[in-house]
Design a protein around this motif. Sequence first.
Motif, PDB file in Angstrom:
ATOM      1  N   GLY A 153       0.798  -1.238   0.000  1.00 58.26           N
ATOM      2  CA  GLY A 153       0.000   0.000   0.000  1.00 58.26           C
ATOM      3  C   GLY A 153       0.819   1.271   0.000  1.00 58.26           C
ATOM      4  O   GLY A 153       0.259   2.364   0.120  1.00 58.26           O
ATOM      5  N   SER A 154       2.139   1.165  -0.133  1.00 55.77           N
ATOM      6  CA  SER A 154       2.975   2.377  -0.138  1.00 55.77           C
ATOM      7  C   SER A 154       2.666   3.269  -1.317  1.00 55.77           C
ATOM      8  O   SER A 154       2.410   2.769  -2.414  1.00 55.77           O
ATOM      9  CB  SER A 154       4.454   2.000  -0.241  1.00 55.77           C
ATOM     10  N   PRO A 155       2.760   4.562  -1.106  1.00 54.19           N
ATOM     11  CA  PRO A 155       2.565   5.462  -2.250  1.00 54.19           C
ATOM     12  C   PRO A 155       3.695   5.355  -3.266  1.00 54.19           C
ATOM     13  O   PRO A 155       3.508   5.623  -4.439  1.00 54.19           O
ATOM     14  CB  PRO A 155       2.574   6.858  -1.622  1.00 54.19           C
ATOM     15  N   ASP A 191      -8.877   5.463  -5.816  1.00 59.84           N
ATOM     16  CA  ASP A 191      -7.543   5.649  -6.401  1.00 59.84           C
ATOM     17  C   ASP A 191      -6.531   4.743  -5.698  1.00 59.84           C
ATOM     18  O   ASP A 191      -5.608   4.210  -6.345  1.00 59.84           O
ATOM     19  CB  ASP A 191      -7.099   7.122  -6.349  1.00 59.84           C
ATOM     20  N   ALA A 192      -6.732   4.520  -4.397  1.00 66.18           N
ATOM     21  CA  ALA A 192      -5.841   3.600  -3.675  1.00 66.18           C
ATOM     22  C   ALA A 192      -6.045   2.172  -4.175  1.00 66.18           C
ATOM     23  O   ALA A 192      -5.081   1.413  -4.312  1.00 66.18           O
ATOM     24  CB  ALA A 192      -6.093   3.691  -2.178  1.00 66.18           C
ATOM     25  N   ARG A 237      -6.882   1.254  -7.217  1.00 66.16           N
ATOM     26  CA  ARG A 237      -6.205   1.123  -8.518  1.00 66.16           C
ATOM     27  C   ARG A 237      -4.690   1.024  -8.341  1.00 66.16           C
ATOM     28  O   ARG A 237      -4.009   0.224  -8.981  1.00 66.16           O
ATOM     29  CB  ARG A 237      -6.562   2.313  -9.427  1.00 66.16           C
ATOM     30  N   HIS A 238      -4.198   1.867  -7.442  1.00 64.12           N
ATOM     31  CA  HIS A 238      -2.756   1.893  -7.169  1.00 64.12           C
ATOM     32  C   HIS A 238      -2.279   0.544  -6.627  1.00 64.12           C
ATOM     33  O   HIS A 238      -1.301  -0.038  -7.122  1.00 64.12           O
ATOM     34  CB  HIS A 238      -2.483   3.004  -6.145  1.00 64.12           C
ATOM     35  N   ALA A 257      -2.581  -2.440  -9.103  1.00 69.71           N
ATOM     36  CA  ALA A 257      -1.496  -2.443 -10.097  1.00 69.71           C
ATOM     37  C   ALA A 257      -0.213  -2.996  -9.482  1.00 69.71           C
ATOM     38  O   ALA A 257       0.524  -3.762 -10.117  1.00 69.71           O
ATOM     39  CB  ALA A 257      -1.265  -1.017 -10.619  1.00 69.71           C
TER      40      ALA A 257
END
Lengths: 249, 275
Positions: free
Chosen positions: B62-64, B112-113, B115-116, B119
């Motif tokens: 889950g890191s940005p 958005d999280a 999708r991030h 991926a």
Amino acid sequence: MNLLPDTYRIQQRFSAYCRSGNAVKLPGVTPGRLKHYRRLVFNVINDIMEDGFPVAFHHIPARKWNKMVKDFFTHHACQSYQVWKLPLEFYTYAVEQNWEEVYGIPYLNDLLAFEWAETEVYNMEDIPAAPFQQGGNWLETPLVLNPEYRLLAFRYPVHLHGDATELVQGKGAWFVLLYRDPETGNVQFTDLSPWLAFVTEQLAVGITLKDILEYAPQLGITLTDTLERDTLAFLQQMQRQHFVLGFQS
Amino acid sequence: MVGVGFRRDFAADIISGKHITPDFIEFAPENWMHIGGNWKKILHQVVEKYPVLCHGLSLSVGSPEDLDRDFLRHVKQFLEDYRVQIYSEHLSYSKCDNAHMYDLLPIPFRMDAVRHIAARIRQVQDFLQRPLVMEIVSYYTPVAAEMSEADFIGEVVRQSGCQLLLDVNNIYVNAFNHQYNAREFIQQLPLDKVAYIHMAGHTQVSQDLIIDTHGEPVIDPVYDLFEWTIQYLKPVPVLLERDFNIPEMQELQQELNRLKTICQKQWTSQNELVA
């Protein structure tokens, strides 16, 4: 990157809060719950450092120790994905930040280095030794040493004393050999004279004892039968203790 | 299969198999990678004796920021070297601004999280050439949520193609801490994707807060929730986690026995129905 800047910033602010404990406002959090994250995260770091530096933790006053750990975790971006390696980052940070002077603990760097070396040598990946045989000429055959070791130089005898006064009074040039016993896996350490530290360093790169002894006068050491005899006795003792493995084959 | 989390505190007991006999063991690859000496010998002994599942700590899906490719390469090698059957990780983040935090932080439940993360999970799965089994973590507060937790998890699974690790204790803890119904929550999950189950104990620290400590025995309501849950699942490995306050091995074995009895009861009758 699919993450929106707002979500990114929220995650950054949350993690920054966990590292520093500095108050933060985040949307949609349950009142009173954020502090548990700071507590849990910080406890993990504190525990790692206590376990990694049991002697330092025992001897440094709690107020100073807590300040050190907080400072480290707030300002240092921890890089190791393996927690057992994190004490190395703490030690490095202490040196960079000159904590010896900041906290008035002149032997701090030596103590942290010694404790880290014990952890490192115990856990380090296996290193295969060079081929060797049991018999050989102690003076003329290159010796094969146990490759799982660290040779450390200290200003304070942190490997011999735990008492602050004794440590400060013992300021000088100290050398310590730490190695992993290949049979037990335990870390052994031995105090070395400057000469024996030099001998160990040279043997490790394949220089024969005869050549090392011939170099002694250039170090200001008088080459005597006693020096040769004592050096040999040390190496034979270290063979019994599984640091000298044998003779190059 | 009912296994136990392998810890150094009781490594000798697990290897001897005298007082505790799990069907498999699980450990974090991070704690055993690049290790030599005594611990490596112990690792080899335990791997020879038991099937191994791995539960990662540092992937921080889950890191940005970007995935740590170097770390992943080491994980892949480790999983191959030790013939690890399942590799699971946490649906959370533990690294941000290039700093590890060594604990699990909650991800904002946002699209958005999703999708991030989806991926990133796909990238990991492609690289490792195996499915990633993602654990639904316990959390003590939501952060900037824009969707429900169940929707968030469902979307991550759907978009990433990952499998789920259902930690029944986490669901119990979350339901208690956020005042929802655990069974209703579980029914909203894509249960056909559950590939692994964790069970553990916890500590109630205040009237309205439980911390997921893994330091106590599993409590009866969590066993009840487990028994209720697995009737909706195909048989999967079940792990007992105990990280602190380690009891006598006989006590852990009793917990393993209880889990095994429940599995046999639920999953045997399920198989009989199918037959």
